[in-house]
Write a protein that holds these residues in place. Structure first.
Motif, PDB file in Angstrom:
ATOM      1  N   THR A 123     -55.607  23.718  38.454  1.00  0.00           N
ATOM      2  CA  THR A 123     -55.244  22.641  39.360  1.00  0.00           C
ATOM      3  C   THR A 123     -55.905  22.898  40.706  1.00  0.00           C
ATOM      4  N   GLU A 182     -54.452  23.139  43.527  1.00  0.00           N
ATOM      5  CA  GLU A 182     -53.650  24.096  44.307  1.00  0.00           C
ATOM      6  C   GLU A 182     -54.064  25.522  43.973  1.00  0.00           C
ATOM      7  N   LYS A 191     -57.602  37.302  40.010  1.00  0.00           N
ATOM      8  CA  LYS A 191     -56.892  36.035  40.150  1.00  0.00           C
ATOM      9  C   LYS A 191     -57.839  34.840  40.266  1.00  0.00           C
ATOM     10  N   GLU A 210     -26.460  34.599  37.053  1.00  0.00           N
ATOM     11  CA  GLU A 210     -27.157  34.053  35.890  1.00  0.00           C
ATOM     12  C   GLU A 210     -28.647  33.960  36.169  1.00  0.00           C
ATOM     13  N   ASP A 211     -29.439  33.943  35.119  1.00  0.00           N
ATOM     14  CA  ASP A 211     -30.893  33.955  35.252  1.00  0.00           C
ATOM     15  C   ASP A 211     -31.497  32.984  34.245  1.00  0.00           C
ATOM     16  N   ALA A 212     -32.195  31.975  34.795  1.00  0.00           N
ATOM     17  CA  ALA A 212     -32.702  30.903  33.943  1.00  0.00           C
ATOM     18  C   ALA A 212     -33.573  31.433  32.807  1.00  0.00           C
ATOM     19  N   LYS A 213     -34.423  32.427  33.126  1.00  0.00           N
ATOM     20  CA  LYS A 213     -35.376  32.895  32.121  1.00  0.00           C
ATOM     21  C   LYS A 213     -34.734  33.746  31.028  1.00  0.00           C
ATOM     22  N   LYS A 219     -31.706  32.801  29.614  1.00  0.00           N
ATOM     23  CA  LYS A 219     -30.697  32.021  28.890  1.00  0.00           C
ATOM     24  C   LYS A 219     -31.046  31.792  27.426  1.00  0.00           C
ATOM     25  N   MET A 220     -32.313  31.439  27.178  1.00  0.00           N
ATOM     26  CA  MET A 220     -32.687  31.090  25.816  1.00  0.00           C
ATOM     27  C   MET A 220     -32.546  32.288  24.874  1.00  0.00           C
ATOM     28  N   TYR A 280     -33.489  26.118  25.453  1.00  0.00           N
ATOM     29  CA  TYR A 280     -34.750  25.526  25.879  1.00  0.00           C
ATOM     30  C   TYR A 280     -34.730  24.051  25.458  1.00  0.00           C
ATOM     31  N   ILE A 281     -35.494  23.220  26.152  1.00  0.00           N
ATOM     32  CA  ILE A 281     -35.444  21.779  25.894  1.00  0.00           C
ATOM     33  C   ILE A 281     -35.657  21.440  24.410  1.00  0.00           C
ATOM     34  N   ILE A 286     -41.533  19.708  22.658  1.00  0.00           N
ATOM     35  CA  ILE A 286     -42.047  19.030  23.849  1.00  0.00           C
ATOM     36  C   ILE A 286     -43.569  19.154  23.901  1.00  0.00           C
ATOM     37  N   GLN A 287     -44.228  18.059  24.267  1.00  0.00           N
ATOM     38  CA  GLN A 287     -45.688  18.039  24.342  1.00  0.00           C
ATOM     39  C   GLN A 287     -46.130  17.933  25.791  1.00  0.00           C
ATOM     40  N   ARG A 288     -47.418  18.016  26.025  1.00  0.00           N
ATOM     41  CA  ARG A 288     -47.929  18.142  27.392  1.00  0.00           C
ATOM     42  C   ARG A 288     -47.557  16.973  28.298  1.00  0.00           C
ATOM     43  N   GLY A 339     -44.719  15.304  28.134  1.00  0.00           N
ATOM     44  CA  GLY A 339     -43.276  15.107  28.197  1.00  0.00           C
ATOM     45  C   GLY A 339     -42.723  14.314  27.021  1.00  0.00           C
TER      46      GLY A 339
END
Lengths: 100, 806
Positions: B52, B54, B446, B512-515, B517-518, B540-541, B549-551, B553
């Motif tokens: 990207t 950015e 990087k 809690e930690d989002a990463k 949970k799954m 996870y979704i 899920i695809q690129r 959405g």
């Protein structure tokens, strides 16, 4: 100007949902602690749907490439890009108000 | 005062700041482009969509503010008044300076030809250029790129990745003629043509055709290559406009001495606009050297610092091909030694040129493993091994570790960000003891990432074995500091049945930690097959909506098709659903099933209902599919009924969660038509009712033949042993660890002892627990009729813009 977007009950605990507020796509999250967060709905990296991401009290993780964004500052964990954060709150009568 | 906000100007500023320059100077930077400072080398990645915008910024706007730098972005400097010591800009502003640095870089070179003023003619030099090209790529079909040097190849590759038909016209006889010899150029050409780009070398463009807008490129023989737009990438020229207007001495570039000083006192210059000892440079390495010398000089850190030129070596990835070129592309004198290895089919070409026992040139194309040693030999004039072929191949030349140790400190490791070995070593000495920390501190690795392996080697070497392994590596998930066995023991002991409960009781501070949970959800569901306190945000979704899920959405839906067997009726129904929901693509997956791609999230329940078939598990960290061959029923060679066994396996173990996805294969003979040898679990009929069971195979990012676990005498035994292995993997595998990592970690002998010989007395328990998982199976697609959470299937990117309730 802040405006009501949905009822807090429309947001399942710990999940996000997306809304259009004044023509802008906004992802709202309801944290397990009860607070709510509002950020731009699309991930700046590849347009991922952030409302589908997993959250904790501080971050949302984009479901496409797992970039984590801080829900307070909008910054990505790796320093790559950031998202818009919108002030929001739950009113006394259970509405989620967002200001853009 | 710095005129030029590109890589050279800002590198010089960074070097100044590093030497305490912030105290000595108030820094003002003028930049033509209205942005911060970005990595021009990476523009090709932006064009190809790999990065990207950015991601290519080296210093975004806040950096300037943090360092009290006054950035005048988007302001062009007209001229310097050296007598009044004032800079005049295009906006009419006048800014005084004490010391001025000119870093105006270079501008695209336009060969003389008709039609350059037509619409649809682009250059490829700036971020705005990349943006314009991206826009054009989206709305046009045919592009012609003029110039087959690095930039032209990158532009052509970037456009080809957008599906455009691309012609590349290059007037010299071979591609990248500045860096490569004719043979290497030919090998590169083959690789470029494999990308679908049509290459025309040795052809000068006669002119651009079209009225108003460009329509084609005319070649000398009268042929016209049709083009919706044209990219001119025929080289660059030092940008000396300001210098000329200001009365500085200019030849091909702005003339500077060994301290980077121009003909005016107090005016310095660095980068591509500079001519030093008759030499101009178009690469980044010299620019880092120059910036360092300048900063040493201006800050007084090393008043005697001098720049003596840079022996350039190029290390890059052109259109996906690794290219390293240093010094001469081929022999020049009669007694130059020239060692060549060429394998055009594989896209590999290697050569070295040796003169009087010293390396004076090397080209590596497609196989760049010897880069470190050759760079070193080239830069330092090291004595070379007598056996010259060992320069190209590992035949007793220094192994990787030795060659890392021998690299001198000033060897540039990362070209994108100008990081030397010394900087990496310093970072390690300064306390960075992991590769991530080194990359964070130095920016090495990087950029394009091609130097990452070398960065890792140097870091390891510099840390001398004290490389800290992040201790969280051993934890099952990052948010709970426990390895899997301890975590499971704690969960069982305390009877924890929800992800929140695990965080509350076992995470530091109960956070809690989002990463995490799954992984925790998966673990809890494995441990408590009768059910857990379901928290949907722990999934996870994909596992919240039971689709992939695809690129964009949208989601993809794969109905179950056990053993790859289907019926005309099912096919008809799938076709009808595909029509009705206007799916983007219908595709046979690698696992012998049919994928309906591009389904909107809100349509998922309706799609499932209309299909009336169970979920095929194409999305989760779970048992997914069993691929089969035709087996004995129709095949001339089939030894046993692999199709039926595949169906039985899939029926029994469908949907079971595992540490990572699990894919199986069953074949009716060792011809292996369904590729069972490279599956997580592969079963092969060997005749007389016997089956071989293989585990730990892979044919993805890693390719590995599975290890033979056992040969058993019946299909029933295959079912039992498979279940036992699955449960063993569920209980002992790390989160996201595929079987091709799990089995080698434990060793196949150990796995065999436990599962086949029952050495640890675990077999009965494993069989029992996998049976419990089987018994508790429920098709997740049934959720379609009764959503579990509010808005479970609401679109997350509301493309349709549902109205806000007001």
């Amino acid at each position: 100007m802040s405006r009501p977007v949905c009822s807090v009950e429309d947001l399942p605990v710990g999940e996000g949902r997306a809304y259009v507020v004044d023509g802008e796509q906004v992802a709202l999250f309801r944290h397990r602690s009860g607070k709510v967060s509002a950020v731009q709905a699309a991930c700046p990296h590849a347009g991922g749907p952030l409302a589908d991401g997993q959250i904790d009290e501080t971050v949302v993780v984009c479901p496409l490439h797992l970039t984590a964004f801080d829900l307070t500052t909008g910054e990505a964990a790796g320093g790559e890009g950031s998202i818009a954060v919108h002030p929001c709150r739950v009113t006394a009568d259970g509405l989620v108000e967002v200001s853009l | 005062m710095v005129v030029g906000n590109g890589m050279a100007g800002i590198r010089a500023v960074e070097e100044l700041l590093d030497r305490g320059g912030a105290e000595q100077f108030d820094i003002t930077v003028f930049g033509d482009e209205p942005y911060g400072n970005y990595n021009r080398i990476m523009l090709s990645h932006v064009l190809s969509g790999e990065e990207t915008e950015e991601a290519i910024f080296l210093n975004a706007l806040p950096w300037y503010a943090q360092n009290s730098i006054d950035l005048r972005a988007g302001v062009r400097v007209d001229r310097i008044d050296r007598f009044a010591k004032v800079v005049h800009d295009a906006d009419g502003g006048r800014t005084p300076y004490d010391t001025l640095l000119l870093a105006t870089g270079s501008t695209p070179f336009f060969p003389t030809m008709e039609g350059l003023d037509l619409d649809g003619v682009f250059t490829f030099r700036t971020l705005d250029d990349a943006r314009s090209l991206l826009t054009s790529a989206k709305t046009h079909r045919r592009a012609v790129v003029i110039g087959g040097g690095l930039l032209g190849l990158e532009a052509a590759h970037g456009l080809a990745t957008h599906g455009l038909q691309v012609d590349l016209v290059h007037s010299p006889a071979h591609l990248m003629n500045q860096q490569l010899g004719p043979e290497a150029g030919r090998v590169l050409r083959r690789k470029i043509e494999e990308l679908g780009i049509r290459v025309h070398t040795g052809v000068r463009t006669r002119g651009l055709r079209g009225t108003g807008r460009v329509e084609g490129v005319e070649l000398p023989d009268g042929t016209v290559l049709e083009a919706d737009f044209v990219v001119i990438a025929a080289g660059i020229r030092p940008n000396v406009d300001v210098a000329v207007r200001s009365g500085l001495e200019v030849e091909r570039g702005v003339v500077v001495d060994d301290r980077m000083r121009t003909s005016h006192p107090d005016v310095y210059a660095v980068g591509e606009c500079v001519q030093h000892r008759g030499q101009t440079y178009g690469l980044v390495a010299p620019l880092w050297d120059q910036a360092g010398v300048l900063a040493d000089h201006l800050t007084g850190a090393r008043p005697d610092a001098e720049y003596h030129g840079t022996r350039t070596s190029t290390k890059l990835k052109v259109a996906g091909v690794d290219v390293v070129a240093m010094g001469l592309p081929g022999p020049e004198r009669d007694d130059d030694e020239f060692v060549v290895f060429s394998e055009p089919h594989r896209g590999v070409y290697l050569n070295v040129v040796v003169r009087e026992g010293r390396l004076v040139g090397a080209t590596l194309l497609g196989d760049v493993r010897k880069t470190a040693f050759l760079t070193q030999a080239f830069d330092q004039g090291l004595p070379l091994p007598e056996e010259r072929t060992s320069l190209l191949f590992d035949l007793g030349s220094p192994d990787e570790a030795t060659s890392v140790a021998e690299l001198s400190d000033d060897v540039q490791v990362c070209n994108c960000n100008g990081v030397t070995k010394g900087r990496i070593v310093d970072a390690v000495a300064g306390g960075c003891t992991s590769i991530t920390a080194v990359m964070g501190k130095t920016k090495a690795g990087k950029g394009c990432g091609s130097c990452k392996p070398l960065v890792e080697q140097i870091t390891e070497w510099a840390a001398g074995g004290d490389l800290t392994v992040d201790e969280s590596v051993g934890w099952y998930v990052p948010g709970v500091p426990l390895a899997k066995p301890e975590l499971m023991a704690a969960i069982r002991e305390r009877g924890l049945k929800s992800v929140s409960a695990v965080f509350r009781e076992l995470a530091p501070g109960g956070v809690e930690d989002a990463k995490s949970k799954m992984g925790l959800t998966s673990l809890l569901r494995m441990m408590w097959p009768e059910g857990i306190e379901e928290e949907r945000d722990g999934r996870y979704i994909n596992d919240r909506v039971h689709a992939n899920i695809q690129r964009d959405g949208t989601f993809s839906v794969v109905p179950q098709m056990k053993g790859g067997v289907t019926t005309p009726e099912q096919l008809r129904k799938i076709a009808d659903v595909a029509d009705k929901y206007d799916v983007g693509m219908v595709k046979v997956t690698g696992g012998q099933r049919i994928d309906l791609l591009g389904v909107a999230k809100e349509d998922l329940p309706k799609v499932w209902a209309d299909l009336g078939m169970p979920s095929g598990y194409a999305y989760g960290k779970s048992f997914r599919t069993v691929k089969t061959c035709v087996g004995s029923e129709f095949c001339r060679f089939g030894l046993d009924d692999s199709t039926q066994l595949g169906i039985d396996l899939e029926t029994r173990y469908q949907g079971i969660e595992t540490p990572a996805k699990l894919k199986l294969g069953v074949v009716g003979c060792p011809r292996n038509c369904a590729e069972a040898y490279v599956k997580d679990i592969g079963v092969v009929a060997v005749g007389a009712g016997k089956w071989e069971v293989y585990v730990g195979g892979a044919a993805g990012a890693t390719v590995r033949k599975g290890d033979l676990l056992a040969t058993v005498g019946s299909a029933q035994e295959v079912l039992t042993l498979t279940g036992r292995f699955i449960q063993f993997y569920r209980e002992w595998g790390n989160w996201l660890e595929r079987t091709y990592e799990f089995v080698p970690r434990l060793g196949i002998e150990r796995v065999r002892k436990v599962l086949v010989d029952d050495s640890d007395g675990l077999a009965a328990g494993l069989d029992e627990r996998v049976q419990a998982a089987v018994d508790n199976y429920r098709d997740p697609w049934q959720e379609g009729t009764a959503p579990v959470t509010t808005g479970q299937f609401r679109p997350a990117l509301p493309l349709g813009m549902p109205a806000v309730r007001s």
